[in-house]
Motif scaffolding. Structure first.
Motif, PDB file in Angstrom:
ATOM      1  N   VAL A 100     -10.669 -25.075 -42.680  1.00 14.53           N
ATOM      2  CA  VAL A 100     -10.877 -23.704 -43.127  1.00 14.53           C
ATOM      3  C   VAL A 100     -11.804 -22.986 -42.155  1.00 14.53           C
ATOM      4  CG1 VAL A 100     -11.794 -22.299 -45.008  1.00 14.53           C
ATOM      5  CG2 VAL A 100     -10.549 -24.390 -45.516  1.00 14.53           C
ATOM      6  N   LYS A 101     -11.433 -21.768 -41.788  1.00 19.65           N
ATOM      7  CA  LYS A 101     -12.276 -20.967 -40.907  1.00 19.65           C
ATOM      8  C   LYS A 101     -13.297 -20.226 -41.750  1.00 19.65           C
ATOM      9  CE  LYS A 101      -8.855 -20.404 -37.371  1.00 19.65           C
ATOM     10  NZ  LYS A 101      -8.218 -19.537 -36.429  1.00 19.65           N
ATOM     11  N   TYR A 102     -14.494 -20.093 -41.204  1.00 21.47           N
ATOM     12  CA  TYR A 102     -15.544 -19.392 -41.908  1.00 21.47           C
ATOM     13  C   TYR A 102     -16.381 -18.630 -40.890  1.00 21.47           C
ATOM     14  CZ  TYR A 102     -18.425 -23.342 -40.406  1.00 21.47           C
ATOM     15  OH  TYR A 102     -19.068 -24.288 -39.667  1.00 21.47           O
ATOM     16  N   LYS A 103     -17.153 -17.687 -41.385  1.00 21.87           N
ATOM     17  CA  LYS A 103     -17.991 -16.862 -40.522  1.00 21.87           C
ATOM     18  C   LYS A 103     -19.217 -17.670 -40.108  1.00 21.87           C
ATOM     19  CE  LYS A 103     -20.605 -12.569 -40.735  1.00 21.87           C
ATOM     20  NZ  LYS A 103     -21.005 -11.485 -41.649  1.00 21.87           N
ATOM     21  N   LYS A 104     -19.393 -17.785 -38.831  1.00 22.43           N
ATOM     22  CA  LYS A 104     -20.541 -18.540 -38.330  1.00 22.43           C
ATOM     23  C   LYS A 104     -21.724 -17.590 -38.174  1.00 22.43           C
ATOM     24  CE  LYS A 104     -17.948 -22.039 -35.946  1.00 22.43           C
ATOM     25  NZ  LYS A 104     -17.205 -22.744 -36.575  1.00 22.43           N
ATOM     26  N   THR A 105     -22.888 -18.077 -38.515  1.00 21.84           N
ATOM     27  CA  THR A 105     -24.091 -17.268 -38.350  1.00 21.84           C
ATOM     28  C   THR A 105     -24.607 -17.430 -36.937  1.00 21.84           C
ATOM     29  OG1 THR A 105     -25.447 -19.063 -39.186  1.00 21.84           O
ATOM     30  CG2 THR A 105     -24.735 -17.426 -40.767  1.00 21.84           C
ATOM     31  N   ARG A 106     -25.361 -16.473 -36.477  1.00 20.99           N
ATOM     32  CA  ARG A 106     -25.902 -16.566 -35.123  1.00 20.99           C
ATOM     33  C   ARG A 106     -26.838 -17.741 -35.017  1.00 20.99           C
ATOM     34  NH1 ARG A 106     -28.671 -11.384 -34.715  1.00 20.99           N
ATOM     35  NH2 ARG A 106     -27.514 -10.570 -36.438  1.00 20.99           N
ATOM     36  N   GLY A 107     -26.744 -18.446 -33.920  1.00 22.25           N
ATOM     37  CA  GLY A 107     -27.627 -19.579 -33.687  1.00 22.25           C
ATOM     38  C   GLY A 107     -27.112 -20.892 -34.241  1.00 22.25           C
ATOM     39  N   MET A 108     -25.999 -20.834 -34.962  1.00 20.91           N
ATOM     40  CA  MET A 108     -25.437 -22.049 -35.527  1.00 20.91           C
ATOM     41  C   MET A 108     -24.555 -22.727 -34.486  1.00 20.91           C
ATOM     42  SD  MET A 108     -26.544 -22.497 -38.567  1.00 20.91           S
ATOM     43  CE  MET A 108     -25.426 -23.668 -39.207  1.00 20.91           C
ATOM     44  N   VAL A 109     -24.646 -24.044 -34.411  1.00 17.48           N
ATOM     45  CA  VAL A 109     -23.877 -24.806 -33.451  1.00 17.48           C
ATOM     46  C   VAL A 109     -22.627 -25.374 -34.077  1.00 17.48           C
ATOM     47  CG1 VAL A 109     -23.993 -26.697 -31.797  1.00 17.48           C
ATOM     48  CG2 VAL A 109     -26.041 -25.347 -32.271  1.00 17.48           C
ATOM     49  N   LYS A 110     -22.568 -25.505 -35.382  1.00 16.30           N
ATOM     50  CA  LYS A 110     -21.449 -26.163 -36.062  1.00 16.30           C
ATOM     51  C   LYS A 110     -20.170 -25.426 -35.908  1.00 16.30           C
ATOM     52  CE  LYS A 110     -23.874 -29.044 -39.127  1.00 16.30           C
ATOM     53  NZ  LYS A 110     -23.637 -30.089 -39.959  1.00 16.30           N
TER      54      LYS A 110
END
Length: 110
Positions: A100-110
């Motif tokens: 599932v695609k999700y919105k990544k937050t800034r600074g997140m590496v996952k």
């Protein structure tokens, strides 16, 4: 007063049929475990848990939500959160498992 536990007659019956509890089929072993108070009944099936995650992820618009927002929605879901604590790691695992695609937050590496 020294009384034998109530599971011993059932254990002796199974051992007389099969020679040992280790040779007994699983349903007979469960019968002895229930009498001894070890087996507490059917556990939640992992397939059911996976279906609950799928249902939640389908209902949500995950592409516009961050993993933390998905976590908050999962904790509010009455079926998914029943008797279980849901961690952020469980959310990341479900997102990765089901692709599932999700919105990544800034600074997140996952």
């Amino acid at each position: 007063m020294n009384r034998a536990p109530n599971y011993l007659p059932i254990l002796h019956e199974v051992e007389s049929k099969f020679g040992s509890i280790t040779n007994a089929p699983p349903d007979e072993v469960v019968k002895v475990q229930k009498a001894a108070g070890i087996a507490s009944g059917p556990k939640r099936v992992t397939r059911e848990r996976g279906q609950q995650w799928k249902r939640l992820l389908i209902e949500l618009d995950t592409e516009s939500l961050t993993a933390f927002e998905i976590l908050m929605a999962a904790r509010k879901d009455e079926y998914l959160s029943r008797n279980h604590h849901i961690s952020i790691d469980a959310v990341y695992h479900a997102l990765k498992k089901y692709g599932v695609k999700y919105k990544k937050t800034r600074g997140m590496v996952k």
